[in-house]
Scaffold this active site. Structure first.
Site, mmCIF file in Angstrom:
data_model
loop_
_atom_site.group_PDB
_atom_site.id
_atom_site.type_symbol
_atom_site.label_atom_id
_atom_site.label_comp_id
_atom_site.label_asym_id
_atom_site.label_seq_id
_atom_site.Cartn_x
_atom_site.Cartn_y
_atom_site.Cartn_z
ATOM 1 N N ASN A 173 0.837 -1.207 0.000
ATOM 2 C CA ASN A 173 0.000 0.000 0.000
ATOM 3 C C ASN A 173 0.867 1.249 0.000
ATOM 4 O O ASN A 173 0.362 2.361 0.077
ATOM 5 C CB ASN A 173 -0.880 0.027 1.255
ATOM 6 C CG ASN A 173 -1.992 -0.994 1.161
ATOM 7 O OD1 ASN A 173 -2.712 -1.034 0.161
ATOM 8 N ND2 ASN A 173 -2.120 -1.832 2.184
ATOM 9 N N ASP A 183 8.961 -6.807 2.925
ATOM 10 C CA ASP A 183 8.892 -6.201 4.238
ATOM 11 C C ASP A 183 10.295 -5.718 4.550
ATOM 12 O O ASP A 183 11.272 -6.415 4.251
ATOM 13 C CB ASP A 183 8.400 -7.188 5.296
ATOM 14 C CG ASP A 183 7.867 -6.445 6.508
ATOM 15 O OD1 ASP A 183 7.008 -5.552 6.336
ATOM 16 O OD2 ASP A 183 8.319 -6.722 7.632
HETATM 17 P P1 ITT Z 1 3.574 -2.109 3.035
HETATM 18 O O1 ITT Z 1 3.595 -3.007 4.228
HETATM 19 O O2 ITT Z 1 2.192 -1.698 2.602
HETATM 20 O O3 ITT Z 1 4.362 -2.650 1.891
HETATM 21 P P2 ITT Z 1 5.082 -0.273 4.744
HETATM 22 O O4 ITT Z 1 5.130 1.227 4.735
HETATM 23 O O5 ITT Z 1 4.533 -0.944 5.966
HETATM 24 O O6 ITT Z 1 4.326 -0.717 3.407
HETATM 25 P P3 ITT Z 1 7.515 -1.830 5.145
HETATM 26 O O7 ITT Z 1 6.735 -2.692 6.071
HETATM 27 O O8 ITT Z 1 8.321 -2.482 4.094
HETATM 28 O O9 ITT Z 1 6.549 -0.746 4.444
HETATM 29 O O10 ITT Z 1 8.520 -0.914 5.918
HETATM 30 C C1 ITT Z 1 8.268 -0.553 7.237
HETATM 31 C C2 ITT Z 1 8.743 0.850 7.474
HETATM 32 O O11 ITT Z 1 10.178 0.895 7.317
HETATM 33 C C3 ITT Z 1 8.215 1.904 6.510
HETATM 34 O O12 ITT Z 1 6.951 2.383 6.900
HETATM 35 C C4 ITT Z 1 9.289 2.969 6.610
HETATM 36 O O13 ITT Z 1 9.117 3.754 7.774
HETATM 37 C C5 ITT Z 1 10.544 2.137 6.785
HETATM 38 N N1 ITT Z 1 11.194 1.921 5.478
HETATM 39 C C6 ITT Z 1 10.989 0.893 4.611
HETATM 40 N N2 ITT Z 1 11.746 1.050 3.515
HETATM 41 C C7 ITT Z 1 12.449 2.203 3.691
HETATM 42 C C8 ITT Z 1 13.377 2.919 2.904
HETATM 43 O O14 ITT Z 1 13.752 2.492 1.705
HETATM 44 N N3 ITT Z 1 13.867 4.052 3.387
HETATM 45 C C9 ITT Z 1 13.500 4.510 4.591
HETATM 46 N N4 ITT Z 1 12.618 3.919 5.386
HETATM 47 C C10 ITT Z 1 12.085 2.762 4.939
#
Ligand code: ITT
Length: 196
Positions: A10, A70
């Site tokens: 999302n 994730d």
């Molecule tokens: P989905 O589960 O819907 O894919 P999410 O925002 O929850 O989206 P993730 O679980 O992959 O995404 O990541 C958890 C958090 O980690 C995300 O909300 C960011 O705060 C951080 N994060 C992930 N990828 C990142 C990146 O490339 N750079 C900086 N922060 C990141």
């Protein structure tokens, strides 16, 4: 015609990044594109587990082959936190400013040599009834304040070792993708898909 694959996320920023990386070989569909507006559970206690349940949910309820990722930011001085809690570390889901404020508060006074951290991405692919996982990591340091306005999440406080001193938030998307956790995990995914 490009082959279609669903990316079970999302997060619009992640979708944009993925389309930049994979757009030449696949048409990457979002959850909205397949009319999935469900709040997909992310109830596992590991990054691997959460990647898997998201992909399994889409396969089970919508029938599409898909992949999900994730990601967690694992900070050594915080015992690996925020880790699986990265999205909601500050207490409110997807509020990056609060998440960053909490990290900076907890790390107040810790010298740079002990501010080591890495981002870790696990991708789970479900295709033709089989599950595969791919991982990518990038090592770096957590700065004491924000630098840059690009990217998302914790990008403004993470300075990768392989850069010239910039944070992810000070890089172009291409520069970030070339060395990032997600870029590397996706490269492994793409290599696998192209080999098939
Ligand atoms: P989905 O589960 O819907 O894919 P999410 O925002 O929850 O989206 P993730 O679980 O992959 O995404 O990541 C958890 C958090 O980690 C995300 O909300 C960011 O705060 C951080 N994060 C992930 N990828 C990142 C990146 O490339 N750079 C900086 N922060 C990141």
């Amino acid at each position: 015609m490009l082959k279609k694959i669903v990316f079970a996320t999302n997060n619009a920023h992640k979708l944009d990044e993925l389309r930049q990386i994979m757009g030449h070989s696949y048409q990457v569909l979002s959850l909205a594109d397949i009319n999935c507006h469900d709040d997909i559970p992310e109830t596992e206690s590991t990054i691997e587990g959460n990647a898997r349940i998201k992909a399994e949910y889409v396969k089970q309820h919508y029938g599409y082959d898909c992949f999900s990722d994730d990601t967690g930011l694992e900070i050594d001085a915080l015992g690996g936190e925020p880790g699986v809690m990265s999205a909601r570390y500050g207490g409110v889901a997807h509020d990056s400013e609060r998440n960053i404020d909490k990290v900076l508060r907890l790390m107040d006074g810790i010298p740079m040599e002990r501010r080591t951290a890495h981002f870790r991405t696990v991708i789970c692919l479900i295709q033709d009834g089989q599950e595969h996982t791919f991982e990518g990591r990038v090592e770096g340091h957590i700065l004491t304040e924000r630098h840059g306005t690009g990217g998302f999440g914790y990008d403004s406080i993470f300075r990768p070792l392989e850069a010239d001193g910039s944070t992810f938030a000070q890089m172009t998307p291409e520069q970030k993708n070339a060395i990032s956790h997600r870029g590397r995990a996706v490269a492994a995914l793409v290599a696998y898909l192209q080999d098939k």
